[in-house]
Design an enzyme around this catalytic site. Structure first.
Site, PDB file in Angstrom:
ATOM      1  N   CYS A   1      60.938 194.584 -61.059  1.00  0.00           N
ATOM      2  CA  CYS A   1      61.295 193.834 -62.264  1.00  0.00           C
ATOM      3  C   CYS A   1      60.275 192.744 -62.570  1.00  0.00           C
ATOM      4  O   CYS A   1      60.183 192.286 -63.710  1.00  0.00           O
ATOM      5  CB  CYS A   1      62.685 193.231 -62.123  1.00  0.00           C
ATOM      6  SG  CYS A   1      62.857 192.091 -60.739  1.00  0.00           S
TER       7      CYS A   1
ATOM      8  N   GLY B   1      63.106 188.352 -49.932  1.00  0.00           N
ATOM      9  CA  GLY B   1      63.093 189.507 -49.038  1.00  0.00           C
ATOM     10  C   GLY B   1      63.047 190.831 -49.747  1.00  0.00           C
ATOM     11  O   GLY B   1      62.599 191.827 -49.179  1.00  0.00           O
TER      12      GLY B   1
END
Length: 555
Positions: A154, A219
């Site tokens: 994204c 992460g």
């Protein structure tokens, strides 16, 4: 395949046809080079990015292969093509000007990220994970691309390639990106960044470590880098260099997170989205604001977890099916999770103060006409209905910004959350950079060591041919009735002698960073062995590259 000359005065003499061998002279063109820089998002040293203009020649069935040779070069006929021409491979072997034997292929990254490119452009460039193998295949079919990988999230769309010619390879990849996205090349060039070799390596290591993310140390990006390797396994074009680069990047990401506290605080897009939403409503309403999460995939589940961590114990989840929601409800016992189908989405939105969207829909779920008819939000939570859209492509249309009772935030707006703790981010980043610098040297040493692999193989093959020939002579003189045990002993003896003789040369052909030997010393040893034993490694390397491209083209 297009091959450019690397020496002064070299000219393009022939267009060589793979299928009919009909040559025609064309003028030579040389790519120009320029440099530009942009500031790093978290204060890292400025990097140089290359922009280029070049020439590209298509290759395919009945298409031309372009070679550059010196004007004085002469050619001879080949049994594989018309006598009036010569195969691309033979011409490359006879041309002392071929630059590909003088230079190693370049690792290049062509990227557009949240730091340089608006979300409107990124969503057009986004490539679903299921399409990565197809993209790799198309990229590797380009004239100057040997290996490729796609990292599409994204926040970024980055293409990593091993290019035979850096400038022409970049041109071909940029044109491919334009073709697949519908964005003009000129517009892509305004936003893209280009890095090669050491800079490209360091960039991917920073990405994997979470240093290039909006939220430091997130992460999720490491998991996405791992997925690139998982998807690439077995895909033709996800070769040794690119595979090695991404695997090393995973190691770097793990080490940075283990040895620094970079993952403390908001470490994902989802957690930053929750923090942003809570920043926009009164603190007294954090536990009572009506929350709706649309989408129960990975991102949606993370949003729910972070909401719970912030004290939200009741929320509505809108999803296509109840199965995933039931699993989340089972995992988060004690939290009041209400499932609603997508058909009830607008009704749920009308009863919500904050709406998080994280679905894979390629078209907006909310438009202006949907939102302006929703009932007003209580003044206790600010009087504005918040839409926090962390999807790419976006789930919430930008037109909703015109609705006075609503506010829309997308992934680009998460910068506000990141800026809240800039000083701490910079300190952690410096700790991580020391690790990345160390790991970058180790990767470059590994890649440098690949330069001598063909020589090592050829030297072993050369010694093995001599060993086998002399062994056969010896055994024939000893008679046919020689016991198997004796034959085996003689064979072992010959192997032992060869291995001991090769041990020294082999050690001096390895440059893996474990000793004080420099790359230059190792390459000098390689060239010396090539001359002494007539191994012709450079020509062999070139043959392998050209044959691989020709075979790929003819399929």
């Amino acid at each position: 395949m297009a091959v450019s000359s690397g020496f002064t005065g070299a000219k393009l003499e022939n267009w060589l046809l793979l299928c009919n061998g009909s040559p025609s002279p064309v003028p030579s063109q040389s790519p120009s080079r320029a440099s530009l820089s942009w500031p790093s998002p978290i204060g890292f040293p400025r990097r140089r990015f290359l922009s280029q203009r070049g020439v590209s020649v298509g290759v395919g069935f009945n298409r031309v292969v372009r070679c550059e040779v010196a004007a004085s070069d002469t050619v001879s006929g080949s049994p594989d093509v018309d006598t009036s021409s010569i195969s691309a491979l033979e011409q490359l072997k006879t041309s002392a000007a071929d630059r590909y034997t003088k230079e190693r292929s370049s690792i290049v990254v062509i990227g557009l990220s949240v730091h340089t490119t608006p979300v409107e452009m990124r969503e057009k460039l986004a490539i679903p994970e299921a399409e990565w193998p197809r993209a790799i295949g198309e990229l590797c079919s380009l004239n100057h691309i040997e290996e490729a990988a796609v990292l599409s999230t994204c926040n970024r769309m980055e293409i990593y390639v091993v290019a035979l010619s850096q400038h022409r390879g970049v041109k071909e990849v940029t044109e491919w990106m334009s073709k697949t996205s519908g964005i003009p090349v000129s517009e892509l060039c305004q936003h893209r960044f280009l890095l090669h070799n050491g800079d490209a390596t360091q960039h991917l290591f920073e990405v994997s470590a979470g240093l290039d993310s909006l939220v430091l140390g997130e992460g999720q990006i490491l998991a996405q880098v791992k997925q690139v390797v998982k998807v690439g396994q077995g895909v033709v074009g996800f070769g040794r260099n690119i595979s090695g680069l991404f695997k090393h990047a995973i190691t770097v990401g793990k080490r940075v997170r283990t040895e620094t506290n970079i993952a403390s605080g908001a470490v994902s897009v989802s957690s930053a989205a929750v923090e942003l939403a809570l920043m926009k409503i009164p603190e007294s309403c954090h536990g009572t604001a009506r929350m709706v999460v649309i989408g129960a995939g990975k991102m949606g589940k993370l949003v729910i977890k972070h909401l719970v961590a912030k004290g939200c114990t009741k929320m509505v989840i809108v999803n296509r099916s109840e199965e995933k929601v039931a699993a989340i409800r089972e995992e988060m016992k004690g939290v009041d999770i209400i499932y609603m189908p997508l058909t009830e989405m607008l009704k749920c939105a009308g009863e919500a103060d904050v709406i998080f969207t994280s679905t894979a829909s390629e078209t907006p779920l909310f438009l202006k006409e949907h939102v302006e008819t929703l009932p007003p939000v209580s003044s206790e939570v600010g009087g504005l209905r918040l839409f926090v859209d962390i999807s790419v492509p976006r789930n919430v249309g930008s037109c909703i910004a015109d609705v006075s009772t609503a506010r829309v935030y997308n992934v680009d707006d998460l910068k506000e959350v990141v800026a809240a703790n800039k000083e701490d981010r910079l300190r952690k980043a410096m700790e991580a950079q020391a690790i990345i610098s160390e790991e970058s040297k180790q990767f470059e040493a590994w890649r440098d060591s690949l330069e001598t692999v063909p020589t090592i193989k050829k030297l072993r093959a050369y010694a093995e041919r001599i060993r086998v020939a002399e062994l056969e002579k010896c055994l024939s003189k000893m008679g046919d009735d020689l016991p198997k045990k004796t034959r085996r002993a003689v064979d072992d003896l010959s192997r032992g002698i060869v291995n001991k003789l090769l041990h020294g040369p082999m050690q001096h052909l390895r440059c893996d960073g474990t000793d004080g030997r420099t790359l230059n010393e190792t390459l000098e040893n390689m060239h010396a062995l090539n001359r002494m034993f007539s191994l012709e490694t450079e020509i062999s390397l070139l043959e392998q590259k050209i044959r691989a491209k020709v075979e790929q083209i003819q399929k």
